[in-house]
Scaffold this motif. Structure first.
Motif, PDB file in Angstrom:
ATOM      1  N   SER A 163       0.903  -1.302  -0.139  1.00 52.60           N
ATOM      2  CA  SER A 163       0.158  -0.070  -0.007  1.00 52.60           C
ATOM      3  C   SER A 163       0.849   1.323   0.065  1.00 52.60           C
ATOM      4  O   SER A 163       1.795   1.256   0.487  1.00 52.60           O
ATOM      5  CB  SER A 163      -0.870   0.117   1.174  1.00 52.60           C
ATOM      6  OG  SER A 163      -0.121  -0.060   2.301  1.00 52.60           O
ATOM      7  N   PRO A 189      -5.669  -4.928  -2.300  1.00 54.50           N
ATOM      8  CA  PRO A 189      -5.660  -3.585  -1.470  1.00 54.50           C
ATOM      9  C   PRO A 189      -6.932  -3.664  -0.450  1.00 54.50           C
ATOM     10  O   PRO A 189      -7.987  -4.181  -0.711  1.00 54.50           O
ATOM     11  CB  PRO A 189      -5.987  -2.406  -2.576  1.00 54.50           C
ATOM     12  CG  PRO A 189      -5.563  -3.382  -3.653  1.00 54.50           C
ATOM     13  CD  PRO A 189      -5.673  -4.543  -3.694  1.00 54.50           C
ATOM     14  N   TYR A 329      -3.612  -0.282  -4.652  1.00 54.19           N
ATOM     15  CA  TYR A 329      -2.563   0.194  -3.655  1.00 54.19           C
ATOM     16  C   TYR A 329      -2.202   1.455  -3.593  1.00 54.19           C
ATOM     17  O   TYR A 329      -1.535   2.168  -2.547  1.00 54.19           O
ATOM     18  CB  TYR A 329      -1.310  -0.616  -4.127  1.00 54.19           C
ATOM     19  CG  TYR A 329      -1.424  -2.268  -3.692  1.00 54.19           C
ATOM     20  CD1 TYR A 329      -1.819  -2.677  -2.424  1.00 54.19           C
ATOM     21  CD2 TYR A 329      -1.552  -3.071  -4.885  1.00 54.19           C
ATOM     22  CE1 TYR A 329      -2.015  -4.217  -2.332  1.00 54.19           C
ATOM     23  CE2 TYR A 329      -1.669  -4.428  -4.729  1.00 54.19           C
ATOM     24  CZ  TYR A 329      -1.902  -5.086  -3.519  1.00 54.19           C
ATOM     25  OH  TYR A 329      -2.196  -6.328  -3.422  1.00 54.19           O
ATOM     26  N   ALA A 332      -4.804   2.698  -1.081  1.00 53.01           N
ATOM     27  CA  ALA A 332      -5.012   1.723   0.075  1.00 53.01           C
ATOM     28  C   ALA A 332      -4.385   1.931   1.192  1.00 53.01           C
ATOM     29  O   ALA A 332      -3.244   2.149   1.137  1.00 53.01           O
ATOM     30  CB  ALA A 332      -5.009   0.365  -0.404  1.00 53.01           C
ATOM     31  N   THR A 335      -2.460  -3.465   3.170  1.00 53.96           N
ATOM     32  CA  THR A 335      -2.573  -4.825   2.278  1.00 53.96           C
ATOM     33  C   THR A 335      -3.158  -6.052   2.871  1.00 53.96           C
ATOM     34  O   THR A 335      -2.816  -6.157   4.018  1.00 53.96           O
ATOM     35  CB  THR A 335      -1.171  -4.971   1.674  1.00 53.96           C
ATOM     36  OG1 THR A 335      -0.392  -3.788   1.129  1.00 53.96           O
ATOM     37  CG2 THR A 335      -1.115  -6.343   0.888  1.00 53.96           C
TER      38      THR A 335
END
Length: 397
Positions: A163, A189, A329, A332, A335
């Motif tokens: 991320s 994500p 990502y 995000a 993860t």
């Protein structure tokens, strides 16, 4: 150079582990400063834990793995550390704890703890190669434009997940795990805005409203935010960790409003009142206008039958949307997935097959809810690994 412990990653988990592992610990990071994700979190105030942190606030293939670390170093333990360093804090909604001044206070506290423990911190240092021999782990590092070889009895991987790649996030932890034949679960994500085809909600960009959002058995009462690309806000970020592509999401747009009863009561006394006018008392006017494109919102309250009132209440209470993806990502916060917990000790975070190899924090297949839970996992897993190393050293020496 030989160290007892080499820790890769000076983020939340790595700093905590270094503070516990103590003398003989080398902590390295590629960044110019430690704890960069801490620094930017919570709008610069760092939502450092949650008062309501419990085992049920975490996802992972093994729903029990995180219990050991969290029970031995809880939110109350970290809060005690914050208070011992005289960092002012406050509670916001849903038990979220933030710094009064700046997230930098948390970073400074953790750096001070690592220094007090006798650990060494190297910044702007990159891992170029890693191997394991009879002498332990051998790491080839690049620092100040030159190559440095370090050996260590223990290796702690705290490099996070994928991320926010603009901050240098990579899949390094997963590569290291595979190098040592450790299983890695599929990653994706998490705590991320969701997108919709054809900019479906672009006309509502900037509109926010409290909702109850559901997917499967997961349900959250949080705010929903419409964006040019789709849906965001705490409600969407929370549910995104449970959602997978090709699945729909159910949204109750009026979770605390008994709409059917209200409409029936208003029908008796304000029958000439327009339905959309009444709905704007409970929902943003732009949202009501948007919903009118697919729902029959024409007419006055006096024109509504009981059946139509019930149908409308049901439609607004279970508004179903179908995202076509997420923002990935790039935006995000965490993860999902990662180092398979089946290959780790829940007590120490050490590999079951490679003695001295530890994985902590976001790299592991343990993901918390939005609201300080992922920081608490970083503190708890880092503490578990660091104390396990220190205990082993004490027994050996």
């Amino acid at each position: 150079m030989h160290y007892t412990t080499l820790i890769l990653g000076a983020g939340a988990a790595g700093l905590m582990a270094a503070a516990q592992a103590g003398p003989g610990t080398l902590l390295v990071d590629h960044a110019r400063a430690p704890g960069e994700k801490i620094r930017i979190s919570g709008g610069g105030r760092c939502n450092f834990t949650n008062m309501h942190c419990d085992f049920g606030n975490f996802l992972g293939a093994n729903p029990h793995f995180h219990k050991s670390a969290l029970s031995r170093y809880s939110q109350w333990d970290f809060l005690d550390l914050v208070q011992r360093h005289n960092i002012p804090w406050h509670e916001k909604t849903l038990g979220q704890l933030f710094c009064d001044r700046s997230a930098r206070d948390i970073v400074a506290m953790l750096v001070a703890e690592t220094q007090a423990a006798g650990a060494t911190l190297w910044l702007q240092t990159r891992l170029r190669d890693l191997s394991r021999t009879d002498a332990g782990f051998v790491a080839s590092l690049e620092r100040d434009g030159r190559s440095v070889t370090v050996t260590a009895d223990n290796l702690v991987v705290a490099t996070g997940g994928k991320s926010i790649p603009k901050m240098g996030a990579t899949g390094m932890a997963y590569d290291i795990a595979r190098q040592f034949n450790m299983p890695v679960t599929e990653t994706r994500p998490g705590l991320v805005p969701l997108t919709f085809p054809e900019n479906r909600f672009a006309p509502l960009a900037g509109v926010a409203t409290p909702v109850r959002i559901c997917h499967g058995s997961a349900s959250f009462d949080e705010a929903l935010l419409f964006t040019h690309r789709g849906l965001s806000g705490p409600a969407i970020l929370q549910i995104s960790s449970y959602w997978t592509e090709s699945e729909s999401i159910s949204i109750d747009l009026l979770p605390t409003t008994a709409l059917a009863r209200i409409l029936r009561d208003k029908r008796r006394v304000e029958g000439r009142r327009n339905l959309t006018t009444e709905l704007t008392q409970h929902l943003p006017s732009r949202l009501v206008e948007f919903l009118g494109q697919t729902l029959d919102l024409k007419g006055n309250l006096g024109d509504l039958s009981d059946a139509r009132i019930e149908s409308l209440a049901t439609a607004l209470g279970s508004w179903t949307v179908m995202p076509n993806g997420s923002e990935g990502y790039r935006t995000a916060e965490v993860t999902l997935g990662g180092i398979d917990t089946a290959g780790l000790s829940s007590a120490s975070m050490m590999s079951k097959t490679v003695p001295g190899l530890y994985f902590i924090g976001e790299a592991v297949d343990v993901t918390g809810w939005l609201g300080g839970y992922n920081f608490q996992w970083a503190w708890s897993s880092g503490h578990a690994a660091g104390t396990a190393i220190r205990t082993a050293q004490a027994r050996a020496g």
